[in-house]
Design a protein around this motif. Structure first.
Motif, PDB file in Angstrom:
ATOM      1  N   ALA A  25      -6.347   1.340  -2.755  1.00 14.17           N
ATOM      2  CA  ALA A  25      -5.755   2.640  -3.090  1.00 14.17           C
ATOM      3  C   ALA A  25      -4.985   3.229  -1.909  1.00 14.17           C
ATOM      4  O   ALA A  25      -3.892   3.758  -2.068  1.00 14.17           O
ATOM      5  N   LEU A  28       0.793   2.423   1.497  1.00 20.03           N
ATOM      6  CA  LEU A  28       2.067   3.083   1.761  1.00 20.03           C
ATOM      7  C   LEU A  28       2.216   4.320   0.888  1.00 20.03           C
ATOM      8  O   LEU A  28       2.878   5.278   1.255  1.00 20.03           O
ATOM      9  N   GLY A  29       1.591   4.290  -0.284  1.00 21.70           N
ATOM     10  CA  GLY A  29       1.635   5.436  -1.181  1.00 21.70           C
ATOM     11  C   GLY A  29       1.081   6.687  -0.508  1.00 21.70           C
ATOM     12  O   GLY A  29       1.592   7.783  -0.705  1.00 21.70           O
ATOM     13  N   TYR A 111       6.797  -4.192  -2.114  1.00 24.26           N
ATOM     14  CA  TYR A 111       5.865  -3.598  -1.151  1.00 24.26           C
ATOM     15  C   TYR A 111       5.888  -4.361   0.171  1.00 24.26           C
ATOM     16  O   TYR A 111       5.823  -3.768   1.235  1.00 24.26           O
ATOM     17  N   PHE A 232       0.097   5.273  -9.066  1.00 23.84           N
ATOM     18  CA  PHE A 232       0.445   4.385  -7.961  1.00 23.84           C
ATOM     19  C   PHE A 232      -0.600   4.468  -6.857  1.00 23.84           C
ATOM     20  O   PHE A 232      -1.091   3.461  -6.382  1.00 23.84           O
ATOM     21  N   THR A 233      -0.954   5.693  -6.484  1.00 18.31           N
ATOM     22  CA  THR A 233      -1.827   5.837  -5.321  1.00 18.31           C
ATOM     23  C   THR A 233      -3.241   5.335  -5.606  1.00 18.31           C
ATOM     24  O   THR A 233      -3.939   4.889  -4.711  1.00 18.31           O
ATOM     25  N   SER A 235      -3.782   2.788  -7.447  1.00 22.65           N
ATOM     26  CA  SER A 235      -3.609   1.357  -7.777  1.00 22.65           C
ATOM     27  C   SER A 235      -3.901   1.056  -9.238  1.00 22.65           C
ATOM     28  O   SER A 235      -4.388  -0.022  -9.565  1.00 22.65           O
TER      29      SER A 235
HETATM   30  N1  PHE Z   1      -2.301   2.311  -4.094  1.00 20.58           N
HETATM   31  C1  PHE Z   1      -1.385   1.661  -3.208  1.00 20.58           C
HETATM   32  C2  PHE Z   1      -0.716   2.674  -2.309  1.00 20.58           C
HETATM   33  O1  PHE Z   1      -0.952   3.857  -2.444  1.00 20.58           O
HETATM   34  C3  PHE Z   1      -0.345   0.878  -3.929  1.00 20.58           C
HETATM   35  C4  PHE Z   1      -0.853  -0.061  -4.959  1.00 20.58           C
HETATM   36  C5  PHE Z   1      -0.338  -0.040  -6.223  1.00 20.58           C
HETATM   37  C6  PHE Z   1      -1.857  -0.998  -4.647  1.00 20.58           C
HETATM   38  C7  PHE Z   1      -0.790  -0.904  -7.185  1.00 20.58           C
HETATM   39  C8  PHE Z   1      -2.314  -1.893  -5.629  1.00 20.58           C
HETATM   40  C9  PHE Z   1      -1.779  -1.833  -6.890  1.00 20.58           C
HETATM   41  O2  PHE Z   1       0.043   2.328  -1.469  1.00 20.58           O
END
Ligand code: PHE
Length: 486
Positions: A25, A28-29, A111, A232-233, A235
């Protein structure tokens, strides 16, 4: 098929799942996207809606995903298929598993490029390559960093290789073990930066910026961005959390682990804000400078501070570690699927998916140089990957899983996995049936541009729609009546 699936792999340590899922989680988000989004959408008002989205959409969706993973004990494709079959539903539903796995793979392919920037900047910070007197100078450094496909490609290749190395070593030996030191290390570095910020000016301003909730600043664009970012954050719908959930021992509480992961993720995003904004404010810069915030404004701010160089190294080490722990989780679903279904060894699965990933990420990387003109509808390849995954695939996957869990599948499965009290379970159902779906539908309406959403003037309509849909849905769904009559 009714019996519980037998697990092949399980996290060994007490904190195994929490560490790995938090590692996934936090990425980079949190450190790149969240601060610049907060800057763009006006600070505290954005933070508040973001917290609401995490609570109402993110947490119930994460519980659902983990429940699918643990019940199905397999890669997302198999997990969704098994849970559907257990409820007498067809294989077709595993389509949502496919989509999550694919989303994870696609996200990873851009990513690694951003993670590559982070490593490149770490190197520049160490070797004194981040000197400049203005934001324009820093933009020139950023531009030069991206202009050469060979060096840029080398950094993202390095990220890919390290990721595949860790994943190839296996769930416990590779992932769990590396998380045990990477996660605490990252938090320590972040704390060091905050302590520094407290004594170096700009801290008060940063706190006010992040935590003064001015309702007037709340925009619909901000709200929709916050909803998308909640997925996104955390995951979600990218295969990661479901794949990790498949290794969660039966005796662990899904609700408790979900809350722990979501709280850690949120705290770290806020901490990243507290580490970054003081430097921006102390140097009189604009917090709303977009994606360039940590690659342009921040390095400039650091240069003007005592010990700034050391801090900069710390920052980019932390960013790289955060990116790596997330990258690992994005490919786990694919690797699990290849080992379970195609009979490959972990190593073979990791390296072969690594090669495909490398090809895709090379295309994403070329969007910054040779392929800058390879655009379709104004978006280059990198933008397309980002747009498709965060605007469509993740929300769609989330919508599918929530509705499946809420309406289609046997409720006993989720009672059995989530083990909530009656009222908590009813609340979870309310969220996965109505609240998250309505939020997600708004994201789609916005992405399609069929209607301009202005929450400020339309909120009463949305609330009314939510109530009507909920009442109708509950009246039409016989299961719910049973739910409340016991
Ligand atoms: N949650 C991660 C982030 O905040 C991004 C992510 C997305 C990881 C999807 C795994 C799956 O950067």
């Amino acid at each position: 098929m009714t019996a519980r699936q037998q697990p092949k792999n399980l996290w060994i340590g007490r904190w195994g799942f929490v560490l790995a899922a938090t590692g996934s989680a936090v990425g980079l988000g949190n450190i790149w996207k969240f601060p610049y989004m907060t800057g763009e959408y006006g600070g505290g008002a954005f933070v508040l809606v973001y917290l609401a989205c995490i609570l109402c959409i993110g947490i119930p969706a994460m519980m659902t995903e983990i429940a699918f993973g643990r019940r199905g004990r397999g890669s997302p494709i198999d997990a969704v298929k098994r849970v559907a079959q257990e409820s007498g539903r067809g294989k077709i539903w595993s389509g949502f598993g496919w989509m999550s796995m694919l989303a994870g793979f696609m996200i990873l392919s851009f990513y690694v490029v951003v993670a590559g920037w982070s490593l490149a900047y770490l190197w520049k910070a160490i070797s004194g390559g981040l000197q400049g007197g203005s934001v324009d100078d820093m933009a020139a450094i950023f531009g030069a960093n991206n202009a050469n496909p060979l060096t840029l490609g080398a950094w993202s290749t390095l990220v890919t290789v390290v990721t595949m190395f860790i994943v190839g070593k296996g769930v416990q030996e590779g992932i769990e073990r590396s998380m045990r030191w990477m996660m605490p290390g990252m938090v320590l570095l972040l704390l060091a930066m905050i302590v520094y910020a407290m004594f170096s000016g700009g801290f008060g301003e940063a706190v006010t910026f992040l935590f003064s909730f001015e309702v007037g600043k709340l925009s619909s664009a901000g709200l929709l961005a916050a909803m998308g970012h909640a997925f996104f954050t955390l995951s979600l719908s990218a295969g990661a959390i479901m794949a990790y959930g498949a290794y969660l021992p039966d005796n662990k509480s899904i609700a408790r682990t979900t809350f722990t992961v979501a709280i850690c993720d949120t705290l770290i995003a806020l901490m990243a804000g507290l580490a970054i904004f003081p430097a921006i404010f102390a140097n009189g810069m604009d917090p709303a400078s977009g994606p360039g915030l940590i690659f342009m404004s921040l390095p400039l701010a650091f240069q003007q501070m005592p010990l700034g160089n050391v801090l900069q190294v710390i920052f980019f080490v932390m960013l790289s570690v955060a990116a790596l722990t997330s990258a690992v989780s994005m490919i786990e679903a694919t690797v699990a699927w290849l080992t379970e279904r195609k009979g490959m060894s972990r190593k073979a699965a990791a390296w072969s998916s690594g090669i495909v990933l490398w090809l895709l990420s090379t295309l994403a990387m070329l969007s910054f140089n040779l392929g800058a003109d390879w655009t379709l509808a104004g978006k280059n390849f990198f933008d397309w990957l980002d747009y498709l995954t965060s605007r469509w695939m993740m929300p769609l996957g989330g919508l599918g899983l929530c509705l499946m869990a809420g309406f289609l599948l046997r409720d006993e499965i989720f009672r059995d996995e989530l083990r909530l009290s009656r009222w908590q379970h009813a609340l979870w159902l309310l969220m996965v049936r109505y609240v998250s779906p309505l939020g997600i539908v708004l994201i789609f309406i916005d992405a399609l541009g069929v209607m301009t959403i202005d929450i400020g003037s339309q909120w009463a309509w949305f609330l009314a729609a939510l109530v009507v849909i909920t009442v109708l849905g509950e009246m039409l769904s016989p299961r719910v009546r049973r739910q409340f009559t016991g």
